[in-house]
Design a protein around this motif. Sequence first.
Motif, PDB file in Angstrom:
ATOM      1  N   LEU A 190       0.861  -1.178   0.000  1.00  0.00           N
ATOM      2  CA  LEU A 190       0.000   0.000   0.000  1.00  0.00           C
ATOM      3  C   LEU A 190       0.899   1.230   0.000  1.00  0.00           C
ATOM      4  CD1 LEU A 190      -2.736  -1.064   2.552  1.00  0.00           C
ATOM      5  CD2 LEU A 190      -2.801  -1.226   0.065  1.00  0.00           C
ATOM      6  N   ALA A 191       0.474   2.263  -0.688  1.00  0.00           N
ATOM      7  CA  ALA A 191       1.322   3.445  -0.876  1.00  0.00           C
ATOM      8  C   ALA A 191       1.620   4.172   0.432  1.00  0.00           C
ATOM      9  CB  ALA A 191       0.681   4.397  -1.874  1.00  0.00           C
ATOM     10  N   ASP A 192       0.629   4.242   1.319  1.00  0.00           N
ATOM     11  CA  ASP A 192       0.841   4.939   2.587  1.00  0.00           C
ATOM     12  C   ASP A 192      -0.286   4.627   3.559  1.00  0.00           C
ATOM     13  OD1 ASP A 192      -1.344   6.631   1.885  1.00  0.00           O
ATOM     14  OD2 ASP A 192      -0.001   8.062   0.939  1.00  0.00           O
ATOM     15  N   GLU A 193      -0.223   5.240   4.722  1.00  0.00           N
ATOM     16  CA  GLU A 193      -1.234   4.982   5.765  1.00  0.00           C
ATOM     17  C   GLU A 193      -2.611   5.498   5.372  1.00  0.00           C
ATOM     18  OE1 GLU A 193      -1.170   3.108   8.615  1.00  0.00           O
ATOM     19  OE2 GLU A 193       0.730   2.478   7.735  1.00  0.00           O
ATOM     20  N   HIS A 194      -2.671   6.497   4.494  1.00  0.00           N
ATOM     21  CA  HIS A 194      -3.973   7.006   4.057  1.00  0.00           C
ATOM     22  C   HIS A 194      -4.779   5.904   3.375  1.00  0.00           C
ATOM     23  CE1 HIS A 194      -1.647  10.891   4.039  1.00  0.00           C
ATOM     24  NE2 HIS A 194      -2.608  11.118   4.904  1.00  0.00           N
ATOM     25  N   VAL A 195      -4.099   5.079   2.596  1.00  0.00           N
ATOM     26  CA  VAL A 195      -4.782   3.996   1.886  1.00  0.00           C
ATOM     27  C   VAL A 195      -5.345   3.005   2.901  1.00  0.00           C
ATOM     28  CG1 VAL A 195      -4.565   2.175   0.160  1.00  0.00           C
ATOM     29  CG2 VAL A 195      -3.275   4.307  -0.107  1.00  0.00           C
ATOM     30  N   ARG A 196      -4.554   2.681   3.931  1.00  0.00           N
ATOM     31  CA  ARG A 196      -5.045   1.805   5.008  1.00  0.00           C
ATOM     32  C   ARG A 196      -6.297   2.396   5.652  1.00  0.00           C
ATOM     33  NH1 ARG A 196      -2.052  -2.255   6.610  1.00  0.00           N
ATOM     34  NH2 ARG A 196       0.087  -2.344   5.905  1.00  0.00           N
ATOM     35  N   THR A 197      -6.273   3.682   5.890  1.00  0.00           N
ATOM     36  CA  THR A 197      -7.401   4.360   6.532  1.00  0.00           C
ATOM     37  C   THR A 197      -8.637   4.324   5.645  1.00  0.00           C
ATOM     38  OG1 THR A 197      -5.887   5.803   7.740  1.00  0.00           O
ATOM     39  CG2 THR A 197      -8.165   6.550   7.525  1.00  0.00           C
ATOM     40  N   ILE A 198      -8.462   4.613   4.360  1.00  0.00           N
ATOM     41  CA  ILE A 198      -9.598   4.606   3.429  1.00  0.00           C
ATOM     42  C   ILE A 198     -10.259   3.228   3.411  1.00  0.00           C
ATOM     43  CG2 ILE A 198     -10.268   4.743   0.986  1.00  0.00           C
ATOM     44  CD1 ILE A 198      -7.968   6.847   0.689  1.00  0.00           C
ATOM     45  N   ILE A 199      -9.443   2.199   3.266  1.00  0.00           N
ATOM     46  CA  ILE A 199      -9.974   0.832   3.202  1.00  0.00           C
ATOM     47  C   ILE A 199     -10.603   0.452   4.545  1.00  0.00           C
ATOM     48  CG2 ILE A 199      -9.392  -1.611   2.905  1.00  0.00           C
ATOM     49  CD1 ILE A 199      -7.048  -0.576   1.116  1.00  0.00           C
ATOM     50  N   GLY A 200      -9.887   0.720   5.617  1.00  0.00           N
ATOM     51  CA  GLY A 200     -10.383   0.365   6.945  1.00  0.00           C
ATOM     52  C   GLY A 200     -11.684   1.050   7.296  1.00  0.00           C
ATOM     53  N   GLU A 201     -11.764   2.344   7.036  1.00  0.00           N
ATOM     54  CA  GLU A 201     -12.984   3.086   7.359  1.00  0.00           C
ATOM     55  C   GLU A 201     -14.162   2.623   6.502  1.00  0.00           C
ATOM     56  OE1 GLU A 201     -13.616   5.263   9.879  1.00  0.00           O
ATOM     57  OE2 GLU A 201     -11.605   4.712  10.549  1.00  0.00           O
ATOM     58  N   GLY A 202     -13.909   2.362   5.226  1.00  0.00           N
ATOM     59  CA  GLY A 202     -14.981   1.851   4.367  1.00  0.00           C
ATOM     60  C   GLY A 202     -15.494   0.513   4.854  1.00  0.00           C
ATOM     61  N   HIS A 217     -15.230  -0.744   7.945  1.00  0.00           N
ATOM     62  CA  HIS A 217     -15.925  -0.560   9.226  1.00  0.00           C
ATOM     63  C   HIS A 217     -17.321   0.015   9.015  1.00  0.00           C
ATOM     64  CE1 HIS A 217     -12.705  -1.839  11.769  1.00  0.00           C
ATOM     65  NE2 HIS A 217     -11.865  -0.962  11.239  1.00  0.00           N
ATOM     66  N   HIS A 218     -17.464   0.909   8.057  1.00  0.00           N
ATOM     67  CA  HIS A 218     -18.775   1.477   7.742  1.00  0.00           C
ATOM     68  C   HIS A 218     -19.744   0.375   7.306  1.00  0.00           C
ATOM     69  CE1 HIS A 218     -21.806   4.236   6.278  1.00  0.00           C
ATOM     70  NE2 HIS A 218     -21.772   3.619   5.104  1.00  0.00           N
ATOM     71  N   LEU A 219     -19.270  -0.522   6.444  1.00  0.00           N
ATOM     72  CA  LEU A 219     -20.124  -1.614   5.978  1.00  0.00           C
ATOM     73  C   LEU A 219     -20.515  -2.556   7.111  1.00  0.00           C
ATOM     74  CD1 LEU A 219     -18.425  -2.604   2.617  1.00  0.00           C
ATOM     75  CD2 LEU A 219     -20.596  -1.405   2.929  1.00  0.00           C
ATOM     76  N   ILE A 220     -19.554  -2.907   7.940  1.00  0.00           N
ATOM     77  CA  ILE A 220     -19.824  -3.807   9.055  1.00  0.00           C
ATOM     78  C   ILE A 220     -20.827  -3.168  10.016  1.00  0.00           C
ATOM     79  CG2 ILE A 220     -18.795  -4.974  11.060  1.00  0.00           C
ATOM     80  CD1 ILE A 220     -18.095  -6.202   8.294  1.00  0.00           C
ATOM     81  N   GLU A 221     -20.614  -1.908  10.324  1.00  0.00           N
ATOM     82  CA  GLU A 221     -21.515  -1.189  11.228  1.00  0.00           C
ATOM     83  C   GLU A 221     -22.921  -1.124  10.643  1.00  0.00           C
ATOM     84  OE1 GLU A 221     -21.646   3.386  11.912  1.00  0.00           O
ATOM     85  OE2 GLU A 221     -20.238   2.535  13.385  1.00  0.00           O
ATOM     86  N   GLU A 222     -23.007  -0.814   9.353  1.00  0.00           N
ATOM     87  CA  GLU A 222     -24.303  -0.715   8.677  1.00  0.00           C
ATOM     88  C   GLU A 222     -25.032  -2.054   8.724  1.00  0.00           C
ATOM     89  OE1 GLU A 222     -24.928  -0.565   4.109  1.00  0.00           O
ATOM     90  OE2 GLU A 222     -24.745   1.516   4.797  1.00  0.00           O
TER      91      GLU A 222
END
Length: 118
Positions: free
Chosen positions: A91-103, A105-110
């Motif tokens: 992965l290019a950087d931590e931002h990519v980890r955050t984007i994937i992780g937050e997306g 988590h959003h699905l799981i929460e939903e």
Amino acid sequence: MRHSHDELLKKVRDDLPKDELLSDLADLYKVFGDSTRVKILFALLESDMCVCAIAELLNMTQSAISHQLKTLRDANLVAGKRDGKMIVYSLADEHVRTIIGEGFHHLIEERTDLQGRK
């Protein structure tokens, strides 16, 4: 009685990014619109990998994986580092980890919320 939105609209207009930047953001999110690319990103969340390992993991050809990696590289989502004759992707950087992780988590929460409403 009619109310005015003038102050609100001025503030929002002043804070909106330029159209070019918003277009670039839309293009970035389009990259996530392909399930193969999302699988590659999830695999790279777990470990850096070469093309042949990703191809084996996803049961696809190296050519197909290379094509998707180029798209991900062009979007600055993955980076490749030469190790001898092969290139190892990450992965290019931590931002990519955050984007994937937050997306994710959003699905799981939903889905958890929807199951609780049944």
